[in-house]
Structures are given as structure tokens and as C-alpha cells.
Design a protein around this motif. Structure first.
Motif, short mmCIF file in Angstrom:
data_model
loop_
_atom_site.label_atom_id
_atom_site.label_comp_id
_atom_site.label_asym_id
_atom_site.label_seq_id
_atom_site.Cartn_x
_atom_site.Cartn_y
_atom_site.Cartn_z
N LEU A 201 18.91 -18.19 50.23
CA LEU A 201 19.95 -18.23 51.25
C LEU A 201 21.07 -19.22 50.91
N PRO A 202 20.79 -20.46 50.48
CA PRO A 202 21.89 -21.38 50.16
C PRO A 202 22.79 -20.85 49.04
N ALA A 203 22.23 -20.08 48.10
CA ALA A 203 23.04 -19.56 47.00
C ALA A 203 23.99 -18.47 47.46
N ARG A 204 23.71 -17.83 48.58
CA ARG A 204 24.55 -16.73 49.08
C ARG A 204 25.37 -17.11 50.30
N LEU A 205 25.25 -18.34 50.76
CA LEU A 205 25.80 -18.73 52.06
C LEU A 205 27.31 -18.51 52.15
N ASP A 206 28.03 -18.82 51.06
CA ASP A 206 29.49 -18.71 51.13
C ASP A 206 29.97 -17.27 51.21
N GLN A 207 29.08 -16.31 50.96
CA GLN A 207 29.44 -14.89 51.05
C GLN A 207 29.17 -14.30 52.44
#
Length: 527
Positions: A201-207
Motif C-alpha cells: 500500500l505505501p508503494a502505491r499511495l501516491d496513485q
């Protein structure tokens, strides 16, 4: 000829019995926190054919389940659903308790004996007194069945998993990773890989940007919207509320599915000689920053997206295990959280109840009767806690002081009813006070339990906290069994939340949880 007919009939009977007595390879318990059956009805035209509608058309559908206590919340609801008993027996009266010595709320499952994986918090299921569906499955299979739970929050994950489960996973509020507790010894490699990979989740948060999934004109279920404005929400780790907010958006249900699909792909569910169990928690309540707003496009979009997530989950289960070999148990939690704000000038009946003033006046009253001591410890969750150590040291009768305190509190404006811990322990309760007994546990409840009149709000006199409107309305909560040969049927009889667990264990052919007192639903007996 007669022998031939007899043999054919015998074969047909045996075949029919085998079909009726089928045990599932997998049980998937889908519990939707704050699900509202009326919202499914209101938003029906925006739903697809393979989510909610597939459940409603292909399942054994009960229109509403009833909880036998008030002040239902996340933890007390889940404990009731998975143990088949009320808080008086399972020991979880609410998600939080209050530590008066440290002057702070703590999780009902807080346990400093266990550290966390991917979290700083400490939890275990030890405060849950009763066994659960998953526990009984583990006992019956001698540990061979796999039992896992996935939920947004630790209390729901741990309670739906139980004591003997392989694991329980939730999203940590600080780092956004899938967390668990070292109470459970198993951490599947694919969960570890997921947490540290590009899919986390943190790796995709900005999307992740929440905007309407449908044209605005299709969000027409409520005639109370005052504008035609769209909405747009983003999530940033720089904000302390990032992950708590995300957990109340439609994205949380997609995250639940992402991890569930990992288990379905790599967990070998449905391949063992004994049934496996997967407990999943979705969310269908208000978005956290909008708790004071009702009838929004956001809640309609939440249900529209949840419908798609249910469709995706059912399709994946069918692909990996087969719905014919899987029992789906779908229900909600029987409550709905919101913070009402009345338009300026709108006058309703009721008033404000001030707990701090109530505690101070009660303490003065008891001082006048018994001497200059600190007789009251404090107030929490509609309950007043007396200072039992002082009462014991003064060699006074606790029940007498509870009764006198209750009589005093009854004189306060807005107080509908007061019952005492002694009355509930001694069996001095009736139909009117049964909800207080069912909804509390004698080791955790206060000395006095207060019920306010409708329309009255609790004012904690905290400038950082809004005045809360007290509401305890019933919420229509459907219950659906689907798959594993269950025949489609709609049952409009109201059933008890405590009947669910023994019904699931009946289908699994195992004992119900040890605090359960209800029989299985008879429609499943006749399946």
C-alpha cells in the motif's frame, strides 16, 4: 422388477442425502462493517449483476439480524457474530476500554505480552473469553484446517480469526503495512513479500485518488444533495490521518481483496482433507472526514465500488476453489456511525448531558453521606465507575452505594434509566434491562450504566472534541448464505446475530463455540 425399482429408489435416496450432507472445502465469512440493508435497496439501480445482486439472487437471504444489546460497535459486534454469544458471555463489550490510572483509552485486546509484526502495537485474543467458529474448526481438524482473517483494524481481524487461528492481519495506522501479532506464530511468506514489494500500500499511495466512479447524475438516491459538485480525495503519508482516513474510503475494500487473493493463490485453500476458513472484513460506513454529513455522493460511491469488489472476490473464489465447494457467509455489524450537526435555528427535543458535572455532583453527594473521600473514579461509555478500593477500605456495602448513586443519577435531566452492576449480577433484571446485561461483562462494566433519552447529546466539555449526538437506531442488516449447494430463498423472519455461528458450525459438522446457546437456523437444517 420390484427389486430393481427398490434398488433405484435406494440409490436416489443415498445420492440425495450425499448432496444434502455436503461439507464445504472452504468457508469465507464476509462481514461488512456498518453495512445498511436499506442502502443496498436505495442504491440498487447502480449495482451490477454479479456482486450484491448475485448474493441476493443465489443465496439463502435473511432480511435482518438483530443484536440483543445497545451501543454496538466494531469489536462487540464481531465477537457476537463469531462466538454466537453476547458480551455478557464473550467478554468484549466494546472496541476500547478506559484505563483510569493512565487516563487514556486502550484497545480491548491490548496485551503487552506480545509484540507486533509490522506494527508497534501489542494485541492478542486473550480477552475474548469464548471460542470462535475458527477455534472450533481447528479443534475438530486437530489443527489441520487453515484459519486466517483479514480486516482493516486489529480488533476485527483478531476476533474473527480467534485464539487458535493461523494468523490475523490488518493495516497498521502508522506505516500502512499488513500487520499482525506474534501471538500467531505463522507469517506466510507471501504476506512478507507483499509488504516489502511494489504491491504494498505505501508503494502505491501516491496513485490513489478517490473520485466518483459514475456520472454525478447517477448518484440520485438521496434528494437532499444541495450542489452538483464532484469530490476528489488524495492520501499522503505526511498526514497523521492518512491511513485511518483511507480505511474509511472505498480503497480499503480493494486492499482487503488484494491480500485475500494472495491467500487464495498461494494458501492452498480447499485442498486439504478438512475445511479451511477465511474471514474478510469490508467497510461500508461514512468517510472519516465526513462523519458529520449524511446523504452524500461519497456513500453512494462506496456501495457502488463495494459491489464491484464483492464481484471480484466471488469470481476469484469460484476460480480457485469453486463456489459449489465454498460456503459464503455474508452479513453486517448492526450499527452505523455518524456525527450529526443540526442546521442553525433548528430546534429538536433533548438537551446536553455533561458527564464531568455528573461525576462531580455524585461525588459531592456521596461525600455528604459517607465522608470526605474520592468516591467516584470516572465516567466512560455511558457508565460510571465508583472507587471500589475506598468503599472496601471504609467497609461499606457496595450494592447499597450503587443503589443510592443510581437514585441520585436518575434525577438528572435527560436520564432515561440507570441500572447497577449489582442488579445485573444478582439477576435483578427484566426485559427492559436485559440489553444492559447482554451488552456488558461483569469484569469490565462500570457500577452504574446510564441510558439517555432520545435526542440528548453527551458533552464532554472538551474544546477539541465535538458534542456527540446520541443515536441508537436499529440498522437493517441482511444475512446471506450462498454456495455449497445452498438453495436460493428469501426469509423475512428476523433472526438473532447469535444464531449465525452455530449455523456455520452446523454446516461444518462441528460443535458450536462454547458460549453459544442458540440452535442453527432451521432453513440450513433442511438444506
Amino acid at each position: 422388477m420390484n427389486k430393481l425399482i427398490t434398488s433405484l429408489l435406494a440409490i436416489l435416496v443415498v445420492t440425495n442425502l450425499e448432496a444434502q450432507q455436503q461439507t464445504p472445502k472452504l468457508v469465507v465469512c464476509i462481514t461488512v462493517d456498518q453495512l445498511r440493508g436499506d442502502y443496498i435497496e436505495y442504491f440498487y439501480n447502480t449495482l451490477g449483476e454479479r456482486g450484491f445482486k448475485r448474493l441476493l439472487n443465489n443465496g439463502l437471504v435473511y432480511n435482518n439480524i438483530q443484536f440483543e444489546f445497545n451501543n454496538i460497535d466494531e469489536a462487540s459486534s464481531f465477537a457476537t457474530l463469531f462466538t454466537g454469544s453476547n458480551p455478557v458471555f464473550h467478554g468484549v463489550p466494546g472496541t476500547h476500554l478506559y484505563d483510569f490510572e493512565r487516563e487514556r483509552e486502550v484497545s480491548v485486546l491490548h496485551d503487552p505480552e506480545y509484540i507486533g509484526n509490522y506494527t508497534r502495537e501489542n494485541y492478542s485474543p486473550k480477552k475474548l473469553i469464548s471460542s470462535t467458529i475458527g477455534d472450533e474448526l481447528k479443534i475438530a481438524s486437530k489443527g489441520r484446517s487453515d484459519v486466517y482473517a483479514i480486516a482493516p483494524n486489529p480488533e476485527t481481524a483478531i476476533i474473527s480469526a480467534g485464539h487458535a487461528a493461523n494468523g490475523a492481519f490488518w493495516i497498521d495506522d502508522r506505516n500502512g503495512k499488513w500487520a499482525t501479532t506474534t501471538y500467531y506464530t505463522g507469517l506466510p511468506w507471501y504476506v512478507d513479500r507483499y509488504n516489502n514489494g511494489v504491491e504494498s500500500l505505501p508503494a502505491r499511495l501516491d496513485q490513489m485518488v478517490w473520485t466518483p466512479s459514475l456520472p454525478l447524475q447517477q448518484y440520485n438516491a438521496f434528494p437532499y444533495l444541495l450542489d452538483d459538485l464532484s469530490f476528489r480525495y488524495t492520501f499522503s503519508e505526511k498526514s497523521m490521518d492518512c491511513y485511518p482516513n483511507l480505511k474509511t474510503s472505498p480503497f480499503i475494500n480493494k486492499e482487503i481483496n488484494r491480500l485475500a487473493f494472495q491467500f487464495l493463490e498461494y494458501g492452498a485453500f480447499g485442498t486439504r482433507g478438512c475445511p479451511d476458513m477465511l474471514a474478510l472484513t469490508y467497510y461500508a460506513g461514512n468517510y472519516r472526514p465526513l462523519m458529520n454529513k449524511e446523504y452524500t455522493r461519497e456513500i453512494q460511491d462506496t456501495y457502488h465500488q463495494l459491489d464491484k469488489d464483492i464481484e471480484a472476490l466471488l469470481d476469484q473464489i469460484d476460480k480457485k476453489v469453486g463456489l459449489d465447494h465454498t460456503l459464503i457467509v455474508f452479513t453486517g455489524t448492526g450499527y452505523y456511525r455518524s456525527e450529526e450537526e443540526y442546521p442553525g435555528g433548528l430546534m429538536l427535543g433533548g438537551g446536553e448531558f455533561h458527564p464531568k458535572r455528573c461525576v462531580a455532583l455524585l461525588n459531592m453527594y456521596l461525600m455528604a453521606m459517607y465522608g470526605q473521600k474520592n468516591w467516584v473514579t470516572g465516567y466512560y461509555n455511558n457508565q460510571i465507575f465508583l472507587n471500589r478500593k475506598v468503599i472496601e477500605d471504609e467497609k461499606l456495602e457496595l450494592a447499597t452505594i450503587q443503589d443510592k448513586a443510581a437514585d441520585f443519577i436518575l434525577e438528572f435531566s435527560g436520564v432515561q434509566h440507570v441500572t447497577t452492576d449489582h442488579a445485573l449480577r444478582a439477576g435483578e433484571w427484566n426485559e427492559g434491562t436485559a440489553k444492559f446485561r447482554n451488552g456488558t461483562h461483569h469484569l469490565k462494566r462500570g457500577d452504574l450504566i446510564i441510558e439517555l433519552q432520545p435526542g440528548w447529546v453527551v458533552n464532554y466539555e472538551n474544546p477539541k472534541e465535538k458534542v456527540k449526538v446520541v443515536r441508537n437506531n436499529a440498522v437493517i442488516t441482511p444475512l446471506i448464505f450462498m454456495g455449497n449447494g445452498t438453495k436460493p430463498q428469501h426469509v423475512y423472519r428476523e433472526v438473532k446475530a447469535t444464531e449465525i455461528a452455530p449455523s456455520v458450525t452446523h454446516v461444518l459438522r462441528i460443535r458450536p463455540p462454547n458460549a453459544s446457546r442458540d440452535l442453527p437456523l432451521h432453513e440450513l437444517l433442511l438444506k
